[in-house]
Design a protein around this motif. Structure first.
Motif: not given
Length: 304
Positions: A187-191, A216-225
């Motif tokens: 909860n509230g963690e930078r995710f 707390n979603i701060v970034m979104e990417f399309d791959n694990i690497e």
């Protein structure tokens, strides 16, 4: 007990002579006599009555001869079958895989396959999940390897494994000192999340929502690497398949902590067109991928 020893025994009995049996196997008469003696010691019975000239095979020796001959015939049949498969395994297998699976799990089996079958070639292309499905559906590749394989009537799905998920963080993060991270801890963690369109993002969001967790979603990417690189620079934490961070965890650039939702896992499978039967070469490669996927699971089970 070596098959060569059984073969030598059978030749001695068949020829009714130690010398002629030894000659069949290109060994000395003394070696043949010692081999039979070793079998007798191992079985605890007399196989050959040496008091007679020529020697006589005992009832136990005759029974053992029949069984050994059958075993050797089955071995030769098995070798012939393998040789026949190897002879027809040739040509190219075109494979499309999602990046995490292609980078971590396909390269080694691919090299082993081409080493075992010199007439065969595997071409690997790493694509986004929807592109993997598209490539298979359009016939651009023979096999697709991906997570969350779709339920589509036009596709056959071969399950490979189910990968447990873990909370992944920087080694200096407070989670790194824990053995378990619960959903409420996020909860509230930078995710750092996956893109919203990806099945793995939907599965993670569903699990967090079911436990009332709002990260707390701060970034979104399309791959694990890329997600792993963001965690390495301490941009936040994420939930990833534990299998994909083994290398980084081993050198301590990342830490993977058990997540308190054990049923959250990533299924990985092979897909191919239902109406297009696999070639013998593609079928054999599928079997090798299944064997490679089963090995880590067996090791993990043994560690538990």
């Amino acid at each position: 007990m070596h098959l060569e020893t059984l073969g030598l025994y059978c030749d001695v009995v068949r020829q009714r002579s130690f010398s002629r049996g030894a000659e069949q196997r290109h060994v000395s008469q003394s070696a043949a006599s010692q081999a039979v003696q070793q079998l007798e010691n191992l079985l605890g019975v007399e196989l050959i009555d040496r008091s007679k000239r020529p020697f006589a095979v005992t009832p136990e020796g005759q029974a053992f001869y029949e069984s050994a001959r059958t075993l050797l015939e089955q071995w030769e049949k098995a070798k012939t079958g393998v040789a026949a498969v190897k002879a027809r395994v040739g040509g190219t297998v075109r494979v499309a895989a999602i990046y995490s699976v292609g980078l971590h799990d396909v390269s080694r089996p691919m090299q082993q396959f081409m080493s075992l079958y010199p007439a065969a070639r595997v071409e690997l292309e790493c694509l986004h999940p929807h592109k993997v499905v598209e490539a298979v559906t359009n016939g651009d590749v023979d096999l697709g390897i991906m997570s969350y394989p779709p339920a589509d009537r036009s596709l056959t799905v071969v399950p490979l494994r189910v990968e447990p998920m873990a909370v992944v963080c920087h080694p200096n993060h407070r989670f790194a000192r824990r053995r378990l991270v619960m959903p409420a801890d996020l909860n509230g963690e930078r995710f750092i999340a996956f893109d919203r369109a990806l099945p793995i993002r939907k599965a993670i969001d569903r699990a967090l929502r079911q436990h009332g967790t709002r990260a707390n979603i701060v970034m979104e990417f399309d791959n694990i690497e890329t997600i792993k690189q963001a965690i390495i620079i301490a941009a936040g934490v994420s939930i990833l398949p534990r299998h994909t961070v083994q290398k980084e965890a081993g050198i301590r650039t990342l830490t993977a902590v058990t997540f308190g939702v054990p049923d959250l896992a990533r299924p990985v499978g092979i897909i191919y067109r239902r109406q297009k039967p696999l070639t013998p070469t593609a079928s054999r490669f599928v079997e090798m991928l299944k064997e490679a996927s089963a090995a880590p699971a067996q090791v993990a089970a043994g560690e538990r």
